[in-house]
Design a protein around this motif. Structure first.
Motif, PDB file in Angstrom:
ATOM      1  N   TYR A  13      37.603  43.189  38.213  1.00 17.81           N
ATOM      2  CA  TYR A  13      37.170  43.785  39.472  1.00 17.81           C
ATOM      3  C   TYR A  13      36.203  44.914  39.124  1.00 17.81           C
ATOM      4  N   VAL A  52      44.537  45.612  41.261  1.00 25.75           N
ATOM      5  CA  VAL A  52      43.629  46.140  40.250  1.00 25.75           C
ATOM      6  C   VAL A  52      44.350  47.190  39.416  1.00 25.75           C
ATOM      7  N   SER A  68      38.322  40.841  48.210  1.00 29.31           N
ATOM      8  CA  SER A  68      37.187  41.062  47.316  1.00 29.31           C
ATOM      9  C   SER A  68      36.474  39.728  47.147  1.00 29.31           C
ATOM     10  N   TRP A  81      34.532  40.735  42.348  1.00 28.40           N
ATOM     11  CA  TRP A  81      35.283  40.302  41.166  1.00 28.40           C
ATOM     12  C   TRP A  81      34.494  39.223  40.453  1.00 28.40           C
TER      13      TRP A  81
END
Length: 87
Positions: A13, A52, A68, A81
């Protein structure tokens, strides 16, 4: 995207970093962080929920908060990501 994300997969990420200062610098620039896929959007497999791992603790980015999105451009933009690089 050649690989499909699934729950439990390890990904990277890219953090957003801190806000830009008036001179254009940042105290903390965007940085790759280790993350684990926690959920996958059934309508858009490139959008996932993540857990994360940061030096100061865990950050959860669930689909209900927007999740994400996958960055396949290589630009590594904050909030996206990507698959870990092969070394």
């Amino acid at each position: 995207m050649s690989q499909k994300p699934t729950v439990g997969r390890a990904v990277h990420y890219v953090s957003h970093g801190t806000p830009l200062r008036s001179d254009g610098s940042q105290a903390f620039p965007p940085t790759c962080r280790s993350a684990t896929v926690t959920e996958v959007d059934p309508d858009d497999p490139g959008r996932v929920g993540l857990c994360v791992v940061n030096p100061t603790g865990l950050f959860f980015h669930p689909l209900s908060a927007g999740g994400s999105v996958h960055d396949d451009t290589g630009a590594q933009l904050g909030g996206t990501w990507h698959w870990p690089e092969r070394v």
